[in-house]
Design an enzyme around this catalytic site. Structure first.
Site, PDB file in Angstrom:
ATOM      1  N   GLY A 153       0.829  -1.218   0.000  1.00 17.07           N
ATOM      2  CA  GLY A 153       0.000   0.000   0.000  1.00 17.07           C
ATOM      3  C   GLY A 153       0.858   1.261   0.000  1.00 17.07           C
ATOM      4  N   GLY A 154       2.148   1.099   0.406  1.00 17.11           N
ATOM      5  CA  GLY A 154       3.071   2.236   0.364  1.00 17.11           C
ATOM      6  C   GLY A 154       2.626   3.395   1.247  1.00 17.11           C
ATOM      7  CB  ALA A 180      14.367  -4.805  -4.524  1.00 16.65           C
ATOM      8  CD  GLU A 230       6.078  28.193   1.768  1.00 20.39           C
ATOM      9  OE1 GLU A 230       5.737  27.043   2.101  1.00 20.39           O
ATOM     10  OE2 GLU A 230       6.970  28.416   0.923  1.00 20.39           O
ATOM     11  CB  VAL A 280      10.570  21.441   3.464  1.00 21.12           C
ATOM     12  CG1 VAL A 280      10.322  22.321   4.673  1.00 21.12           C
ATOM     13  CG2 VAL A 280      11.560  20.330   3.805  1.00 21.12           C
ATOM     14  CG  ASP A 334       5.515   9.980  -5.471  1.00 23.01           C
ATOM     15  OD1 ASP A 334       4.589  10.274  -6.258  1.00 23.01           O
ATOM     16  OD2 ASP A 334       5.376   9.928  -4.237  1.00 23.01           O
ATOM     17  CG  HIS A 367     -32.434  21.252  -7.590  1.00 16.55           C
ATOM     18  ND1 HIS A 367     -31.573  22.272  -7.275  1.00 16.55           N
ATOM     19  CD2 HIS A 367     -33.544  21.425  -6.818  1.00 16.55           C
ATOM     20  CE1 HIS A 367     -32.135  23.045  -6.362  1.00 16.55           C
ATOM     21  NE2 HIS A 367     -33.325  22.561  -6.062  1.00 16.55           N
TER      22      HIS A 367
END
Ligand code: NAD
Length: 491
Positions: A43-44, A118, A206, A272, A314, A446
Site C-alpha cells: 500500500g506504500g 531490492a 513558509e 518541505v 513519484d 437538483h
C-alpha cells in the site's frame, strides 16, 4: 522462499504503493508471473502513512468541528470530548482493511509478495534482502515504483518525538499544544488544519511568498481566510532558525520579514517537499539514467534508458500524486505485457484536503493565457447553491476557464466543500474534449453541489440563472445561435 535462492519470473515490481501494486495486479491479469517486492508495507505511503490515514483524521477532526458549531442548526452537543488514541485506532483499522484487501487481491491474482529490500545487481536482476535471507530475482522486465520520501532539514531530523514527518504526525495520540509546521505546501496545510480542529495552536512557516504555491490565487484566498478563522498563524517569507528545549519549554526562533519571532513549539512537522527514492537501488548496474534531481528518466511508455526496465510514480518526478502513479502503473504494465499503449493524459486532476478543499484540473487562467489561449472565465459561488447552504458549506466557488475562440473547456478550479469529489466531472469533460457549452447543456440533478459546475459554465456563457451577471440580458439578445443557451440545443 528459502534463504538465498534464485527465481526467474516474467516481471518484478519494486514497491507496492499505488503505482506498484496496481501495476503488479494488471501484469498478473495479463498473464505475467509477477513478484512484487516491498520493504515496508503493501500500500506504500498512500495507504499506510499518507492519503488514506490523513483523510481519516481529517474526516474525524471535521466531525468534531461540525459538532462544536452545530448550534446554528439548533443542535447543542454538550461536553464533546476527543480521544485521539481511539481516533488513531479507528484510522489504523481503515488502513488495515485496505492494505489487507490489496494483499488478498495479490493472492487471488497470483502476485507473489516478497518483503525485503531490492537492489539491482545487473540489467535484469535484483537481489532482495529480508530477514529470511537473500533472494535473487531474474526477470524479463523490472518495474521501479519506489516512490519518494520527505526531505529532511539540517538539525531537524525527524525523530517522532519533537520533529515529525506526516507519517509520525499521524501516529500522535494527543494534539500537540503548539504545533509548528515548517512548509506551507499540501502536507503542511492539510495536517496543520486538522491539528487545529483537534485543538492545537498551529503556526505554519513558509519560505516562499505564500502557501499552496502553484494553485489559483483566488482559491488560496478562501483557504487562508478559513485558516485565520481557526486561528492558524501563517508566516510567509519566513524560516525556522532553531528549535530548543522540550515539552512545555520548547521554543522556536523564526526569521520573518519583520524580524525574529519566538514561539512555543511542542511538536514540529517538517513538510518541505519530497525527493525520489533512487539512492542505493543500484540503478547504475542496470544502466538506468536519472535526471539532475535523482528522478528516473522515462519515455511516454514509462520505459527507462534500459529497454527492459520501467519506472512509474513519484520516482519519475512531480506531481507526486497517487492517482498519477496508478495511471502510469496501468500503462507500464500493459507495455510490459506487449500492448502498444502510451501515457496520453490530457487532464491530471489534483485535490488538496484543506478546509475547504481545493481541486483543480487542466489550465488555470494564467496558465491558459501563457499557453497562448484567448480565455473566457466564469465563477459560480457555493453560496448561491441550495445544497451547499443546506449542508452549511457556503464557502468557495467553481471557476471555469474556456477558450474564447472555440469554446473548448481548458480548466476547472474549485475551492469548496467536497471539491475533491466534484473535480472528476472536469477531468472527464477535458479528457473528452468537451466545450464549456457541453457542460452547461448537461442536466445536473437538483439539489446537488454538482449544479455549481453547470452554473459556472453558464457564467462563462454570460447567462447564469442563480447569480446576477451584469450584462446577461444583452448577452442573451446578441447570442450567437451556434453558442446554444443552457436550456436547449440550438437547431
Ligand atoms: P510541497 O512541495 O507541496 O511544499 C513544501 C513547501 O515547503 C513549499 O511551499 C516550500 O516553499 C516550503 N519550504 C521548503 N523549504 C522550507 C523551509 N526551510 N522553511 C519553510 N518552508 C520551506 O511539499 P509537501 O507539502 O511536503 O508535499 C510533498 C509532495 O507530496 C508534494 O509534491 C505534494 O504534491 C504531494 N502530496 C500531495 C497530496 C495531495 O495530493 N492531496 C497530499 C500530500 C502530499
Amino acid at each position: 522462499m528459502s534463504p538465498s535462492n534464485t527465481k526467474t519470473v516474467d516481471s518484478v515490481v519494486i514497491g507496492a504503493g499505488p503505482g506498484g501494486y496496481v501495476a503488479a495486479i494488471r501484469l498478473a491479469q495479463l498473464g505475467h508471473s509477477v513478484v512484487c517486492v516491498e520493504r515496508e508495507a503493501i500500500g506504500g505511503v498512500c495507504l499506510n502513512w499518507g492519503c488514506i490515514p490523513s483523510k481519516a483524521m481529517i474526516a474525524a477532526s471535521s466531525l468534531v468541528e461540525s459538532i462544536q458549531h452545530a448550534d446554528v442548526m439548533g443542535i447543542t452537543a454538550k461536553d464533546v470530548s476527543v480521544d485521539m488514541g481511539k481516533m488513531k485506532d479507528w484510522k489504523d483499522g481503515i488502513v488495515k482493511r485496505l492494505t489487507g484487501g490489496i494483499g488478498e487481491l495479490f493472492k487471488r491474482y497470483g502476485v507473489t509478495s516478497l518483503k525485503g529490500d531490492a537492489v539491482f545487481t545487473g540489467p535484469d536482476t535484483v537481489q532482495v534482502k529480508s530477514s529470511d535471507g537473500t533472494t535473487t530475482l531474474k526477470a524479463k522486465q523490472i518495474l521501479v515504483a519506489t516512490g519518494a520520501s520527505t526531505v529532511q532539514l539540517p538539525g531537524m531530523t525527524v525523530d517522532g518525538k519533537r520533529f515529525f514527518s506526516a507519517k509520525e504526525a499521524l501516529e500522535l495520540t494527543e494534539p500537540p499544544e503548539h504545533f509548528l509546521v515548517i512548509g506551507g505546501g499540501i502536507v503542511g496545510c492539510e495536517i496543520g488544519t486538522y491539528m487545529a480542529k483537534l485543538g492545537s495552536k498551529v503556526t505554519i512557516v513558509e519560505l516562499g511568498e505564500g502557501i499552496l504555491a502553484g494553485n489559483d490565487p483566488d482559491c488560496i484566498k478562501v483557504v487562508q481566510r478559513n485558516m485565520k478563522k481557526r486561528k492558524i498563524d501563517v508566516l510567509v517569507k519566513s524560516k525556522v532558525k532553531s528549535v530548543t528545549g522540550s515539552g512545555k519549554n520548547a521554543e522556536a526562533v523564526i526569521e520573518t520579514p519583520k524580524g525574529e519571532k519566538k514561539i512555543p513549539a511542542s511538536a514540529v512537522l517538517v513538510a518541505v517537499g519530497f525527493s525520489p527514492n533512487t539512492k542505493g537501488l543500484g540503478l547504475e548496474k542496470a544502466n538506468v539514467k536519472l535526471d539532475e534531481r535523482g528522478h528516473v528518466l522515462v519515455d511516454d511508455q514509462c520505459r527507462t534508458s534500459n529497454k527492459n526496465v520501467f519506472a512509474i510514480g513519484d520516482v519519475i518526478g512531480p506531481p507526486y500524486l497517487a492517482h498519477k502513479a496508478s495511471k502510469e502503473g496501468m500503462v507500464a504494465a500493459e507495455v510490459m505485457a506487449g500492448k502498444d499503449v502510451t501515457l496520453d493524459v490530457k487532464a491530471m486532476p489534483g485535490a488538496i484536503f484543506t478546509d475547504p478543499e481545493i481541486a483543480t484540473v487542466g489550465l488555470d487562467e494564467a496558465a491558459a493565457k501563457a499557453a497562448g489561449h484567448e480565455v473566457k472565465v466564469g465563477s459560480f459561488p457555493f453560496a448561491a447553491n441550495g445544497r451547499a447552504l443546506a449542508g452549511s458549506h457556503p464557502d468557495g466557488f467553481v471557476k471555469m476557464v474556456g477558450d474564447a475562440q472555440d469554446d473548448t473547456l481548458l480548466g476547472v478550479q474549485i475551492v469548496g466543500y467536497d471539491a475533491s469529489n466534484l473535480i472528476s466531472e472536469g477531468a472527464l469533460a477535458i479528457e473528452m474534449g468537451a466545450t464549456v457549452s457541453d457542460v452547461g447543456l448537461t442536466v445536473h440533478p437538483h439539489p446537488t453541489l454538482g449544479e455549481t459546475f453547470m452554473e459556472a459554465a453558464h457564467v462563462v456563457e454570460g447567462h447564469a440563472i442563480h447569480i446576477f451577471v451584469p450584462g446577461a440580458a444583452q448577452t442573451a439578445k446578441k447570442a450567437n445561435p451556434k453558442s446554444a443557451p443552457n436550456s436547449a440545443t440550438a437547431r
